[in-house]
Motif scaffolding. Structure first.
Motif, PDB file in Angstrom:
ATOM      1  N   VAL A   1       7.464  -0.386  -7.510  1.00 16.11           N
ATOM      2  CA  VAL A   1       8.699  -0.514  -6.731  1.00 16.11           C
ATOM      3  C   VAL A   1       8.515  -1.368  -5.480  1.00 16.11           C
ATOM      4  O   VAL A   1       9.403  -2.121  -5.083  1.00 16.11           O
ATOM      5  N   GLY A   2       7.352  -1.281  -4.831  1.00 18.43           N
ATOM      6  CA  GLY A   2       7.149  -2.013  -3.583  1.00 18.43           C
ATOM      7  C   GLY A   2       6.992  -3.511  -3.745  1.00 18.43           C
ATOM      8  O   GLY A   2       7.278  -4.272  -2.813  1.00 18.43           O
ATOM      9  N   LEU A   3       6.561  -3.979  -4.935  1.00 20.72           N
ATOM     10  CA  LEU A   3       6.272  -5.402  -5.112  1.00 20.72           C
ATOM     11  C   LEU A   3       7.483  -6.313  -4.897  1.00 20.72           C
ATOM     12  O   LEU A   3       7.387  -7.305  -4.160  1.00 20.72           O
TER      13      LEU A   3
ATOM     14  N   SER B   1       1.265   5.822  -2.971  1.00 13.78           N
ATOM     15  CA  SER B   1       2.090   6.942  -3.442  1.00 13.78           C
ATOM     16  C   SER B   1       1.875   7.190  -4.922  1.00 13.78           C
ATOM     17  O   SER B   1       1.734   8.339  -5.366  1.00 13.78           O
ATOM     18  N   GLY B   2       1.844   6.100  -5.709  1.00 16.96           N
ATOM     19  CA  GLY B   2       1.636   6.233  -7.155  1.00 16.96           C
ATOM     20  C   GLY B   2       0.268   6.802  -7.482  1.00 16.96           C
ATOM     21  O   GLY B   2       0.130   7.669  -8.361  1.00 16.96           O
TER      22      GLY B   2
ATOM     23  N   TRP C   1       0.807  -1.209   0.000  1.00 17.96           N
ATOM     24  CA  TRP C   1       0.000   0.000   0.000  1.00 17.96           C
ATOM     25  C   TRP C   1       0.847   1.269   0.000  1.00 17.96           C
ATOM     26  O   TRP C   1       0.413   2.307  -0.513  1.00 17.96           O
ATOM     27  N   PHE C   2       2.050   1.225   0.565  1.00 20.60           N
ATOM     28  CA  PHE C   2       2.848   2.448   0.636  1.00 20.60           C
ATOM     29  C   PHE C   2       3.193   2.954  -0.761  1.00 20.60           C
ATOM     30  O   PHE C   2       2.928   4.117  -1.102  1.00 20.60           O
TER      31      PHE C   2
ATOM     32  N   SER D   1      -4.288   3.581   5.044  1.00 17.81           N
ATOM     33  CA  SER D   1      -2.988   3.666   4.372  1.00 17.81           C
ATOM     34  C   SER D   1      -3.113   4.410   3.055  1.00 17.81           C
ATOM     35  O   SER D   1      -2.310   5.301   2.740  1.00 17.81           O
ATOM     36  N   LEU D   2      -4.140   4.053   2.260  1.00 11.62           N
ATOM     37  CA  LEU D   2      -4.333   4.703   0.962  1.00 11.62           C
ATOM     38  C   LEU D   2      -4.655   6.184   1.136  1.00 11.62           C
ATOM     39  O   LEU D   2      -4.052   7.040   0.472  1.00 11.62           O
ATOM     40  N   ALA D   3      -5.593   6.498   2.031  1.00 10.91           N
ATOM     41  CA  ALA D   3      -5.990   7.890   2.225  1.00 10.91           C
ATOM     42  C   ALA D   3      -4.832   8.736   2.747  1.00 10.91           C
ATOM     43  O   ALA D   3      -4.620   9.868   2.285  1.00 10.91           O
ATOM     44  N   SER D   4      -4.076   8.192   3.688  1.00 11.65           N
ATOM     45  CA  SER D   4      -2.966   8.967   4.262  1.00 11.65           C
ATOM     46  C   SER D   4      -1.885   9.231   3.222  1.00 11.65           C
ATOM     47  O   SER D   4      -1.275  10.309   3.207  1.00 11.65           O
TER      48      SER D   4
END
Length: 458
Positions: free
Chosen positions: A270-272, A82-83, A77-78, A229-232
């Motif tokens: 990038v996170g995957l 961000s994307g 989610w980070f 997480s998404l909203a923040s």
């Protein structure tokens, strides 16, 4: 974790090559405007590089692998958030922000809500950004200390030296050039590592045999947690001076939009590989400290020369993010406090004040981390996003989409209340899961009331 001679040689060469642009750019900087927004001449690649250089930090790599080790795919989610945030910023915010010709978010809010809005926006944004620096500092110290067998104090000194090479002297362009170079390093090492980890676990079939089903769900840590997480991330990214500053540096609004979209396309995946590597280390090395999952994998599972490049990429990600975020704080402090409130007009003085603030923010984050060495990286980042969004996001959004429709006093009051609620809500409601949503709800009600009142008045 032990560095071999080949690891060390590869690491040093990679770091030296990546720090070189910042050192070269320092010789070209003559004013605060050159330092803060690169003379407003950046192309799409440089805009994207400045954003990537900051947002793809220790949280997006080491922190995501740490969470992947603990909870699986939900750690994505980070970078996913961000994307998505960058896409929204490119489509709806980039053009009006760049067209304004300003340098900070606070200046934009002052135009709409009066001069009192400036300090509130600057202080709340700076406080929020500070906790993102804390997150990247946490990953950096945990990376340097065990790798080089040094104390955390020595690791902190090394970190400060690298930040100086990246941003303290090179400014936004130094950060952007380093971000572009860092991107290639990540794709060459972490993406290769993720592919190898995926295959060594037996692909999806092997992974499903070892991990529980929720480890493969974006909502494996709970629906509310995922939405928070998404909203923040969306709110925090759009409200962050560093990313807005990259848009201000573009040569025109179309370039700002293109650079922001390019950054989004890169950031999302990038996170995957970091998640996959975290899950691999949990399967085969379940007793390690989760924050060491990614660097340990790069050192033990990749060829030594590539492992050295990968470790350099992690250092660059963590330290580059610290420097880029600190640059945002330095810009706000120099322009919104020293120039706007204390009336410092000399461009060279403002340049050195900015540089000093970048360095000070980095040092203060290190001191804070020394008292929180065992905390979770992403927890600090999500707190950061919530804090910087609570007093800035909705007022900024109203200023962009309905300019002049909310009275300055009401807009300023909404900002003030948003920050107050974000800081105190848990004191009044100890069982509250987060303070972002309550602060947005109350701030939003005030702004909507101001908008309706303004429409009726007209």
């Amino acid at each position: 974790m032990k560095l071999t001679t080949i690891h060390l040689i590869s690491l040093i060469i990679t770091l030296a090559l990546t720090m070189l642009p910042g050192i070269i750019e320092a010789r070209k900087i003559k004013s605060a405007d050159d330092y803060n927004v690169g003379g407003r001449s950046s192309g799409a690649g440089m805009v994207a590089g400045a954003i990537i250089g900051t947002i793809v930090g220790g949280a997006a790599t080491i922190g995501t692998a740490q969470m992947g080790f603990k909870i699986g795919l939900a750690a994505w989610w980070f970078t996913l958030g961000s994307g998505i945030a960058l896409i929204i910023m490119a489509l709806f915010y980039a053009r009006p922000l760049r067209t304004s010709g300003l340098t900070t978010i606070s200046e934009y809010l002052v135009l709409n809500y009066g001069k009192n809005a400036g300090p509130v926006a600057s202080i709340s944004s700076a406080a929020g950004i500070f906790f993102s620096i804390v997150a990247s500092t946490l990953t950096t110290l945990h990376l340097i200390a065990p790798l080089f067998g040094v104390s955390y104090f020595t690791a902190a000194i090394i970190m400060v030296v690298i930040v100086m090479g990246f941003v303290v002297f090179g400014g936004l362009k130094g950060s952007g050039l380093s971000g572009i170079f860092k991107l290639f390093l990540i794709f060459a090492s972490i993406f290769v590592g993720g592919f190898l980890a995926y295959n060594q676990m037996g692909a999806l079939t092997g992974m499903h045999a070892h991990f529980e089903p929720k480890a493969f769900s974006l909502f494996g840590n709970g629906f509310e947690s995922a939405m928070y997480s998404l909203a923040s991330m969306i709110i925090g990214v759009i409200s962050t001076q560093t990313y807005v500053q990259a848009l201000f540096s573009a040569k025109d609004s179309k370039t700002a939009m293109s650079g922001c979209l390019a950054a989004a396309i890169v950031v999302i995946p990038v996170g995957l590989p970091s998640v996959v590597i975290g899950m691999y280390m949990r399967q085969f090395y379940p007793t390690i400290n989760p924050i060491e999952a990614l660097p340990m994998f790069l050192l033990t599972q990749l060829p030594e020369w590539l492992g050295g490049v990968g470790i350099a990429a992690l250092l660059l990600s963590s330290v580059g993010s610290c420097g880029g975020l600190a640059l945002g704080i330095g810009t706000m402090m120099s322009r919104d406090i020293f120039k706007a409130l204390l009336h410092v007009e000399d461009s060279k003085k403002l340049l050195w004040i900015n540089r000093a603030c970048v360095l000070l923010a980095t040092v203060l984050a290190i001191i804070f981390v020394f008292h929180n060495l065992d905390s979770l990286v992403l927890d600090w980042n999500y707190l950061s996003m919530a804090l910087r969004g609570s007093g800035v996001f909705l007022p900024l959004t109203f200023a962009i989409f309905v300019p002049g429709r909310v009275a300055p006093k009401i807009g300023f009051f909404a900002m003030l209340v948003g920050v107050f609620v974000a800081l105190t809500y848990k004191f009044f409601v100890p069982t509250a899961g987060n303070t972002l949503f309550p602060s947005l709800e109350i701030s939003g009600v005030i702004l909507l009331a101001g908008l309706i009142f303004g429409l009726l008045k007209k």
